[in-house]
Design a protein around this motif. Structure first.
Motif, PDB file in Angstrom:
ATOM      1  N   TYR A   1       2.993  -0.191  -8.839  1.00 32.40           N
ATOM      2  CA  TYR A   1       3.266   1.081  -9.506  1.00 32.40           C
ATOM      3  C   TYR A   1       4.055   0.826 -10.778  1.00 32.40           C
ATOM      4  O   TYR A   1       5.056   0.107 -10.763  1.00 32.40           O
ATOM      5  CB  TYR A   1       4.045   2.025  -8.587  1.00 32.40           C
ATOM      6  N   ASP A   2       3.572   1.409 -11.883  1.00 34.67           N
ATOM      7  CA  ASP A   2       4.305   1.263 -13.138  1.00 34.67           C
ATOM      8  C   ASP A   2       5.515   2.190 -13.139  1.00 34.67           C
ATOM      9  O   ASP A   2       5.770   2.891 -12.157  1.00 34.67           O
ATOM     10  CB  ASP A   2       3.387   1.498 -14.347  1.00 34.67           C
ATOM     11  N   THR A   3       6.253   2.192 -14.229  1.00 41.97           N
ATOM     12  CA  THR A   3       7.496   2.972 -14.296  1.00 41.97           C
ATOM     13  C   THR A   3       7.253   4.482 -14.186  1.00 41.97           C
ATOM     14  O   THR A   3       8.185   5.227 -13.917  1.00 41.97           O
ATOM     15  CB  THR A   3       8.261   2.674 -15.605  1.00 41.97           C
TER      16      THR A   3
ATOM     17  N   ASN B   1      -0.930  -0.361  11.859  1.00 40.44           N
ATOM     18  CA  ASN B   1      -0.017   0.743  12.075  1.00 40.44           C
ATOM     19  C   ASN B   1      -0.134   1.695  10.885  1.00 40.44           C
ATOM     20  O   ASN B   1       0.114   1.303   9.753  1.00 40.44           O
ATOM     21  CB  ASN B   1       1.419   0.224  12.194  1.00 40.44           C
ATOM     22  N   ASN B   2      -0.530   2.920  11.153  1.00 36.31           N
ATOM     23  CA  ASN B   2      -0.710   3.897  10.073  1.00 36.31           C
ATOM     24  C   ASN B   2       0.589   4.284   9.391  1.00 36.31           C
ATOM     25  O   ASN B   2       0.603   4.636   8.217  1.00 36.31           O
ATOM     26  CB  ASN B   2      -1.378   5.165  10.603  1.00 36.31           C
ATOM     27  N   THR B   3       1.697   4.216  10.107  1.00 34.25           N
ATOM     28  CA  THR B   3       2.985   4.642   9.562  1.00 34.25           C
ATOM     29  C   THR B   3       3.533   3.575   8.622  1.00 34.25           C
ATOM     30  O   THR B   3       3.825   2.459   9.035  1.00 34.25           O
ATOM     31  CB  THR B   3       3.993   4.901  10.695  1.00 34.25           C
ATOM     32  N   GLY B   4       3.636   3.904   7.364  1.00 35.62           N
ATOM     33  CA  GLY B   4       4.187   2.978   6.383  1.00 35.62           C
ATOM     34  C   GLY B   4       3.259   1.848   5.983  1.00 35.62           C
ATOM     35  O   GLY B   4       3.710   0.830   5.465  1.00 35.62           O
ATOM     36  N   ALA B   5       1.964   2.024   6.196  1.00 35.29           N
ATOM     37  CA  ALA B   5       1.000   0.964   5.879  1.00 35.29           C
ATOM     38  C   ALA B   5       0.991   0.666   4.387  1.00 35.29           C
ATOM     39  O   ALA B   5       1.031   1.574   3.551  1.00 35.29           O
ATOM     40  CB  ALA B   5      -0.391   1.344   6.347  1.00 35.29           C
ATOM     41  N   LYS B   6       0.958  -0.617   4.050  1.00 37.59           N
ATOM     42  CA  LYS B   6       0.915  -1.081   2.658  1.00 37.59           C
ATOM     43  C   LYS B   6      -0.430  -1.714   2.322  1.00 37.59           C
ATOM     44  O   LYS B   6      -0.677  -2.097   1.186  1.00 37.59           O
ATOM     45  CB  LYS B   6       2.015  -2.116   2.406  1.00 37.59           C
ATOM     46  N   MET B   7      -1.290  -1.884   3.337  1.00 35.90           N
ATOM     47  CA  MET B   7      -2.577  -2.527   3.116  1.00 35.90           C
ATOM     48  C   MET B   7      -3.658  -1.726   3.838  1.00 35.90           C
ATOM     49  O   MET B   7      -3.471  -1.305   4.972  1.00 35.90           O
ATOM     50  CB  MET B   7      -2.550  -3.973   3.655  1.00 35.90           C
ATOM     51  N   SER B   8      -4.785  -1.531   3.158  1.00 42.96           N
ATOM     52  CA  SER B   8      -5.962  -0.916   3.778  1.00 42.96           C
ATOM     53  C   SER B   8      -6.997  -2.008   3.972  1.00 42.96           C
ATOM     54  O   SER B   8      -7.334  -2.723   3.026  1.00 42.96           O
ATOM     55  CB  SER B   8      -6.539   0.184   2.883  1.00 42.96           C
TER      56      SER B   8
ATOM     57  N   ASP C   1       2.674  -3.246  -4.529  1.00 44.82           N
ATOM     58  CA  ASP C   1       3.104  -2.151  -3.662  1.00 44.82           C
ATOM     59  C   ASP C   1       2.098  -1.910  -2.544  1.00 44.82           C
ATOM     60  O   ASP C   1       2.487  -1.612  -1.416  1.00 44.82           O
ATOM     61  CB  ASP C   1       3.308  -0.873  -4.487  1.00 44.82           C
ATOM     62  N   VAL C   2       0.823  -2.039  -2.858  1.00 37.09           N
ATOM     63  CA  VAL C   2      -0.243  -1.854  -1.864  1.00 37.09           C
ATOM     64  C   VAL C   2      -1.413  -2.778  -2.214  1.00 37.09           C
ATOM     65  O   VAL C   2      -1.548  -3.206  -3.370  1.00 37.09           O
ATOM     66  CB  VAL C   2      -0.746  -0.390  -1.800  1.00 37.09           C
ATOM     67  N   THR C   3      -2.244  -3.045  -1.208  1.00 37.44           N
ATOM     68  CA  THR C   3      -3.486  -3.783  -1.454  1.00 37.44           C
ATOM     69  C   THR C   3      -4.619  -3.124  -0.678  1.00 37.44           C
ATOM     70  O   THR C   3      -4.389  -2.520   0.375  1.00 37.44           O
ATOM     71  CB  THR C   3      -3.412  -5.272  -1.022  1.00 37.44           C
ATOM     72  N   ASP C   4      -5.808  -3.259  -1.217  1.00 36.50           N
ATOM     73  CA  ASP C   4      -7.025  -2.865  -0.521  1.00 36.50           C
ATOM     74  C   ASP C   4      -7.826  -4.132  -0.259  1.00 36.50           C
ATOM     75  O   ASP C   4      -8.108  -4.903  -1.194  1.00 36.50           O
ATOM     76  CB  ASP C   4      -7.865  -1.903  -1.363  1.00 36.50           C
ATOM     77  N   VAL C   5      -8.175  -4.353   0.990  1.00 41.69           N
ATOM     78  CA  VAL C   5      -8.976  -5.501   1.401  1.00 41.69           C
ATOM     79  C   VAL C   5     -10.340  -4.960   1.806  1.00 41.69           C
ATOM     80  O   VAL C   5     -10.427  -4.111   2.702  1.00 41.69           O
ATOM     81  CB  VAL C   5      -8.304  -6.226   2.591  1.00 41.69           C
ATOM     82  N   TYR C   6     -11.387  -5.414   1.134  1.00 46.15           N
ATOM     83  CA  TYR C   6     -12.738  -4.928   1.402  1.00 46.15           C
ATOM     84  C   TYR C   6     -13.603  -6.001   2.030  1.00 46.15           C
ATOM     85  O   TYR C   6     -13.561  -7.160   1.628  1.00 46.15           O
ATOM     86  CB  TYR C   6     -13.428  -4.505   0.099  1.00 46.15           C
ATOM     87  N   GLY C   7     -14.409  -5.565   2.984  1.00 46.40           N
ATOM     88  CA  GLY C   7     -15.541  -6.338   3.461  1.00 46.40           C
ATOM     89  C   GLY C   7     -16.777  -5.535   3.116  1.00 46.40           C
ATOM     90  O   GLY C   7     -16.853  -4.342   3.423  1.00 46.40           O
ATOM     91  N   TYR C   8     -17.728  -6.150   2.421  1.00 45.47           N
ATOM     92  CA  TYR C   8     -18.949  -5.456   2.011  1.00 45.47           C
ATOM     93  C   TYR C   8     -20.020  -5.692   3.069  1.00 45.47           C
ATOM     94  O   TYR C   8     -20.687  -6.717   3.097  1.00 45.47           O
ATOM     95  CB  TYR C   8     -19.391  -5.930   0.631  1.00 45.47           C
ATOM     96  N   GLU C   9     -20.151  -4.709   3.969  1.00 46.10           N
ATOM     97  CA  GLU C   9     -20.992  -4.850   5.149  1.00 46.10           C
ATOM     98  C   GLU C   9     -22.449  -5.154   4.812  1.00 46.10           C
ATOM     99  O   GLU C   9     -23.069  -5.999   5.458  1.00 46.10           O
ATOM    100  CB  GLU C   9     -20.895  -3.589   6.019  1.00 46.10           C
TER     101      GLU C   9
END
Length: 188
Positions: free
Chosen positions: A99-101, A70-77, A116-124
């Motif tokens: 996020y820092d102060t 869901n693109n709305t409010g996504a916390k993970m890519s 606050d967020v994460t990036d999950v990668y698959g290296y194709e």
């Protein structure tokens, strides 16, 4: 003065869970109960579906965890990297940020902060070299990396999608140990 000893092993569902199988940091529980993600870089719709299947494989394990596209409010890519070759042979990776102060995103290399967020990668390119066109192994990679985003580490032993390397990639869905670890971290 009493000394309290806290054991490093937890028990659940007949499995021994090592505290090292879990990250102390992670998303707040309020986020994990409805963790939204976006898909990025998928070369085609079939690959995008496979990425979603891997990410969504954690649903139904714990009533406290739900993952959705869901693109709305996504916390993970959830990202398919098709342009660069990871020279250390790693097929996937998870990068957590907080996020820092001052509002600056900081990489949590120790996995101990509230994310606050994460990036999950698959290296194709690496996955193609290691697995060929086997989408089950690719799906396993995304499920494994989303498991990291859910604060799961690599267990030292046992049958688990979270095992590092070939020991984990043979599974396309979370195994009993994975499920026990997820419930230990987030609840039933």
């Amino acid at each position: 003065m009493k000394v309290i000893v806290i054991p490093t092993l937890l028990f659940g569902f007949g499995q021994i869970v090592n505290g090292a199988d879990l990250y102390s940091g992670g998303y707040p529980s309020s986020v994990v109960s409805s963790l939204k993600y976006v898909i990025s870089g998928a070369p085609n719709s079939t690959y995008s579906t496979m990425m979603k299947t891997g990410a969504n494989s954690w649903n139904g394990v714990s009533s406290k965890v739900y993952v959705s596209n869901n693109n709305t409010g996504a916390k993970m890519s959830v990202i398919c990297n098709t342009t660069s070759y990871n020279t250390d042979g790693v097929v996937g990776r998870m990068y957590p940020y907080y996020y820092d102060t001052f509002g600056n995103a900081k990489y949590d290399s120790t996995y101990v902060n509230i994310w606050d967020v994460t990036d999950v990668y698959g290296y194709e390119l690496v996955m193609e070299e290691e697995f060929g066109d086997n989408n089950y192994f690719h799906q396993s990679t995304y499920a494994h990396e989303v498991g990291h985003a859910l604060s799961l580490n690599h267990p030292a032993s046992g049958s688990a999608i979270m095992r590092q390397g070939w020991d984990g990639v043979q599974y396309t869905v979370p195994q009993t140990l994975d499920k026990t670890n997820l419930k230990t971290k987030w609840g039933y």
